[in-house]
Design a protein around this motif. Structure first.
Motif, PDB file in Angstrom:
ATOM      1  N   LEU A 103       0.839  -1.203   0.000  1.00  0.00           N
ATOM      2  CA  LEU A 103       0.000   0.000   0.000  1.00  0.00           C
ATOM      3  C   LEU A 103       0.872   1.249   0.000  1.00  0.00           C
ATOM      4  N   PHE A 104       1.930   1.231   0.812  1.00  0.00           N
ATOM      5  CA  PHE A 104       2.819   2.385   0.849  1.00  0.00           C
ATOM      6  C   PHE A 104       3.480   2.594  -0.506  1.00  0.00           C
ATOM      7  N   ALA A 105       3.945   1.520  -1.128  1.00  0.00           N
ATOM      8  CA  ALA A 105       4.624   1.635  -2.417  1.00  0.00           C
ATOM      9  C   ALA A 105       3.698   2.216  -3.482  1.00  0.00           C
ATOM     10  N   VAL A 106       2.456   1.757  -3.505  1.00  0.00           N
ATOM     11  CA  VAL A 106       1.496   2.280  -4.486  1.00  0.00           C
ATOM     12  C   VAL A 106       1.244   3.764  -4.229  1.00  0.00           C
ATOM     13  N   TRP A 112       4.853  10.486  -6.229  1.00  0.00           N
ATOM     14  CA  TRP A 112       5.896  10.824  -7.208  1.00  0.00           C
ATOM     15  C   TRP A 112       5.274  11.359  -8.498  1.00  0.00           C
ATOM     16  N   LEU A 113       4.251  10.667  -8.986  1.00  0.00           N
ATOM     17  CA  LEU A 113       3.654  11.054 -10.265  1.00  0.00           C
ATOM     18  C   LEU A 113       2.920  12.381 -10.188  1.00  0.00           C
ATOM     19  N   PHE A 114       2.189  12.600  -9.086  1.00  0.00           N
ATOM     20  CA  PHE A 114       1.345  13.794  -8.991  1.00  0.00           C
ATOM     21  C   PHE A 114       1.961  14.927  -8.166  1.00  0.00           C
ATOM     22  N   GLY A 115       2.945  14.594  -7.331  1.00  0.00           N
ATOM     23  CA  GLY A 115       3.538  15.619  -6.472  1.00  0.00           C
ATOM     24  C   GLY A 115       4.978  15.936  -6.769  1.00  0.00           C
ATOM     25  N   GLY A 116       5.639  15.071  -7.537  1.00  0.00           N
ATOM     26  CA  GLY A 116       7.015  15.339  -7.906  1.00  0.00           C
ATOM     27  C   GLY A 116       8.028  14.508  -7.123  1.00  0.00           C
ATOM     28  N   VAL A 117       9.262  14.582  -7.591  1.00  0.00           N
ATOM     29  CA  VAL A 117      10.353  13.780  -7.015  1.00  0.00           C
ATOM     30  C   VAL A 117      10.638  14.192  -5.575  1.00  0.00           C
ATOM     31  N   LEU A 118      10.644  15.486  -5.293  1.00  0.00           N
ATOM     32  CA  LEU A 118      10.964  15.951  -3.945  1.00  0.00           C
ATOM     33  C   LEU A 118       9.946  15.455  -2.930  1.00  0.00           C
ATOM     34  N   ALA A 119       8.670  15.493  -3.277  1.00  0.00           N
ATOM     35  CA  ALA A 119       7.630  14.997  -2.374  1.00  0.00           C
ATOM     36  C   ALA A 119       7.827  13.510  -2.086  1.00  0.00           C
ATOM     37  N   ALA A 120       8.159  12.750  -3.120  1.00  0.00           N
ATOM     38  CA  ALA A 120       8.406  11.310  -2.930  1.00  0.00           C
ATOM     39  C   ALA A 120       9.656  11.070  -2.087  1.00  0.00           C
ATOM     40  N   ALA A 121      10.686  11.896  -2.312  1.00  0.00           N
ATOM     41  CA  ALA A 121      11.938  11.740  -1.554  1.00  0.00           C
ATOM     42  C   ALA A 121      11.740  12.042  -0.081  1.00  0.00           C
ATOM     43  N   LEU A 122      10.822  12.937   0.236  1.00  0.00           N
ATOM     44  CA  LEU A 122      10.531  13.243   1.636  1.00  0.00           C
ATOM     45  C   LEU A 122       9.596  12.221   2.264  1.00  0.00           C
ATOM     46  N   THR A 123       8.833  11.518   1.442  1.00  0.00           N
ATOM     47  CA  THR A 123       7.875  10.537   1.951  1.00  0.00           C
ATOM     48  C   THR A 123       8.510   9.169   2.168  1.00  0.00           C
ATOM     49  N   LEU A 124       9.416   8.769   1.290  1.00  0.00           N
ATOM     50  CA  LEU A 124      10.043   7.447   1.386  1.00  0.00           C
ATOM     51  C   LEU A 124      10.693   7.180   2.745  1.00  0.00           C
ATOM     52  N   PRO A 125      11.434   8.134   3.328  1.00  0.00           N
ATOM     53  CA  PRO A 125      12.077   7.844   4.626  1.00  0.00           C
ATOM     54  C   PRO A 125      11.089   7.537   5.761  1.00  0.00           C
ATOM     55  N   GLN A 163       1.909  19.464  -2.528  1.00  0.00           N
ATOM     56  CA  GLN A 163       0.965  20.465  -3.025  1.00  0.00           C
ATOM     57  C   GLN A 163       1.602  21.414  -4.037  1.00  0.00           C
ATOM     58  N   ILE A 164       2.848  21.842  -3.780  1.00  0.00           N
ATOM     59  CA  ILE A 164       3.452  22.871  -4.642  1.00  0.00           C
ATOM     60  C   ILE A 164       4.787  22.455  -5.243  1.00  0.00           C
ATOM     61  N   GLY A 165       5.266  21.246  -4.899  1.00  0.00           N
ATOM     62  CA  GLY A 165       6.477  20.745  -5.525  1.00  0.00           C
ATOM     63  C   GLY A 165       7.768  21.347  -5.030  1.00  0.00           C
ATOM     64  N   ALA A 166       7.737  22.103  -3.949  1.00  0.00           N
ATOM     65  CA  ALA A 166       8.943  22.740  -3.422  1.00  0.00           C
ATOM     66  C   ALA A 166       8.787  22.966  -1.926  1.00  0.00           C
ATOM     67  N   LEU A 167       9.906  23.308  -1.289  1.00  0.00           N
ATOM     68  CA  LEU A 167       9.903  23.623   0.131  1.00  0.00           C
ATOM     69  C   LEU A 167      10.137  25.106   0.344  1.00  0.00           C
ATOM     70  N   SER A 168       9.801  25.593   1.536  1.00  0.00           N
ATOM     71  CA  SER A 168      10.064  26.979   1.902  1.00  0.00           C
ATOM     72  C   SER A 168      10.423  27.026   3.380  1.00  0.00           C
ATOM     73  N   ALA A 169      10.751  28.206   3.870  1.00  0.00           N
ATOM     74  CA  ALA A 169      11.161  28.351   5.267  1.00  0.00           C
ATOM     75  C   ALA A 169      10.039  28.008   6.236  1.00  0.00           C
ATOM     76  N   LEU A 170       8.785  28.295   5.869  1.00  0.00           N
ATOM     77  CA  LEU A 170       7.671  28.088   6.787  1.00  0.00           C
ATOM     78  C   LEU A 170       7.507  26.624   7.196  1.00  0.00           C
ATOM     79  N   PRO A 171       7.358  25.669   6.263  1.00  0.00           N
ATOM     80  CA  PRO A 171       7.219  24.272   6.704  1.00  0.00           C
ATOM     81  C   PRO A 171       8.469  23.743   7.387  1.00  0.00           C
ATOM     82  N   LEU A 172       9.641  24.200   6.950  1.00  0.00           N
ATOM     83  CA  LEU A 172      10.880  23.756   7.599  1.00  0.00           C
ATOM     84  C   LEU A 172      10.912  24.208   9.056  1.00  0.00           C
ATOM     85  N   ALA A 173      10.454  25.435   9.312  1.00  0.00           N
ATOM     86  CA  ALA A 173      10.430  25.950  10.678  1.00  0.00           C
ATOM     87  C   ALA A 173       9.452  25.171  11.539  1.00  0.00           C
TER      88      ALA A 173
END
Length: 396
Positions: A103-106, A112-125, A163-173
């Motif tokens: 289920l996680f892999a699917v 990855w397909l709808f949110g981008g590589v960065l979103a998948a890279a943050l989700t896999l760990p 949601q937006i395919g990138a990170l910013s200071a707000l979520p990191l904080a």
């Protein structure tokens, strides 16, 4: 290790109903809700968001956390004999792990397909941390303490990024604040199993440094998390009403840290729910955005004096409560000449000025500065004496 195992999937039951109940029993809401809520919180931070993408990411996070619960139960019962019972057989646990991982892999492919590589890279760990929690990560001080908080921080970052395919200071904080705060709570949680963890060679922080030092470390981490929330609010990173979240959590923490480890953990976890809820309200509704800071300069030349009297009164009451007034006055008296010369010199050479003051001077400096030299050390000593009294109630 439990050697006598039923051949099916469920211990003490048969059929699809028994299997469904056994699988449902591995959903632990206390630990499941925070990562799911942080995934949605990350989406809320992104502003106008896609509900479909938000739900897709929460499915991935759910599968990761469910994997952790399954693996933890499998290891604790079937391999460590730590738990008294478990609804699934060893075979049932293994098959359920395969299903949860699938289920996680699917879901991850969808991220990855709808949110981008960065979103998948943050989700896999999140799944990696979940799968390795037992018996790898939970055997080390860092892994046992930081695994769950790191997974929650990643859930927030992934929910934002999809949601937006990138990170910013707000979520990191926000992720940093939650990671620090929850690490403090996890220290208290691990301390409640100190005796058993020591018996099986599990090196949690409590095992390594002891219960008292663990409590001090937990208090420091939670305090740091609350301070960062306030500081980032003052700095404009968080919306103004986020400053209310530390007050909500602190009210619970003050009660929790006087309780035993089990009750303290229960209270602190629920306090973290309130903390997160306050942050959600602050971000989503921004209730105080139209309000400015209270302007106490209406007091005119008595403004500075009024603040000193307010903080000084709090310090005196705190010192009186722990019977430390005389000790504090002795220390302040010894400190006073040094502070006086320092204050006189900096004012004389123009390092700073004090516009909102009465204009009355004594011995070459404003009367307010004489009070300042007393009040600031008094506040410091009040905090020190209060902490010392809590850790050493007999005064020995």
């Amino acid at each position: 290790m439990n050697s006598r195992q039923p051949a099916g999937y469920v211990r003490g039951g048969r059929g699809s109903v028994a299997l469904a109940r056994a699988l449902a029993s591995q959903v632990h809401p206390v630990f499941m809700l925070p990562p799911l809520a942080c995934s949605l919180f990350g989406a809320a931070l992104a502003g106008s968001f896609s509900l479909q993408l938000a739900l897709l990411h929460t499915v991935a996070v759910f599968a990761a956390v469910y994997t952790a619960h399954l693996k933890d139960g499998y290891v604790d019962f079937h391999r460590r004999d730590e738990d008294e019972d478990h609804p699934l057989t060893a075979r049932g646990c293994r098959h359920a792990l395969v299903a949860a991982t699938t289920l996680f892999a699917v879901a991850l492919v969808g991220v990855w397909l709808f949110g981008g590589v960065l979103a998948a890279a943050l989700t896999l760990p999140t799944w990696v941390i979940a799968y390795l929690h037992a018996p790898q990560l939970d055997m080390t001080p860092v892994g046992a303490t930081a695994g769950y908080p790191l997974g929650i921080a990643l859930a927030l970052l992934g929910g934002y990024t999809i949601q937006i395919g990138a990170l910013s200071a707000l979520p990191l904080a926000f992720a940093l604040v939650l990671f620090i705060l929850l690490s403090g709570i996890k220290l208290v949680d691990d301390a409640k199993d100190l005796a058993y963890d020591r018996s099986i060679g599990k090196r949690t922080v409590a095992v390594v440094v002891g219960r008292a030092a663990t409590r001090r470390g937990a208090t420091a981490l939670m305090g740091l998390g609350l301070f960062l929330t306030l500081a980032l609010t003052v700095d404009g990173v968080f919306p103004p009403s986020a400053a209310l979240a530390p007050l909500v959590f602190a009210a619970v923490a003050l009660i929790a840290l006087r309780a035993d480890d089990s009750l303290a953990t229960m209270l602190l976890v629920r306090g973290s729910y309130l903390f997160l809820a306050a942050l959600v309200v602050a971000v989503w509704f921004r209730p105080l955005s139209g309000l400015g800071l209270p302007d106490i300069t209406v007091l005119g030349p008595y403004t500075y004096l009024a603040t000193e009297l307010a903080f000084g009164s709090v310090a005196f009451l705190a010192l009186a409560r722990v019977g430390a007034v005389s000790r504090a006055l002795t220390t302040i008296a010894l400190l006073y000449p040094v502070a006086y010369l320092w204050d006189w010199y900096t004012l004389t050479v123009g390092v700073f000025s004090i516009p909102m003051r009465t204009g009355v001077e004594l011995l070459g400096i404003p009367v307010e500065e004489h009070l300042f030299i007393v009040v600031v050390p008094a506040v410091v000593l009040a905090i020190h004496e209060t902490v010392a009294a809590r850790h050493n109630p007999q005064g020995v």
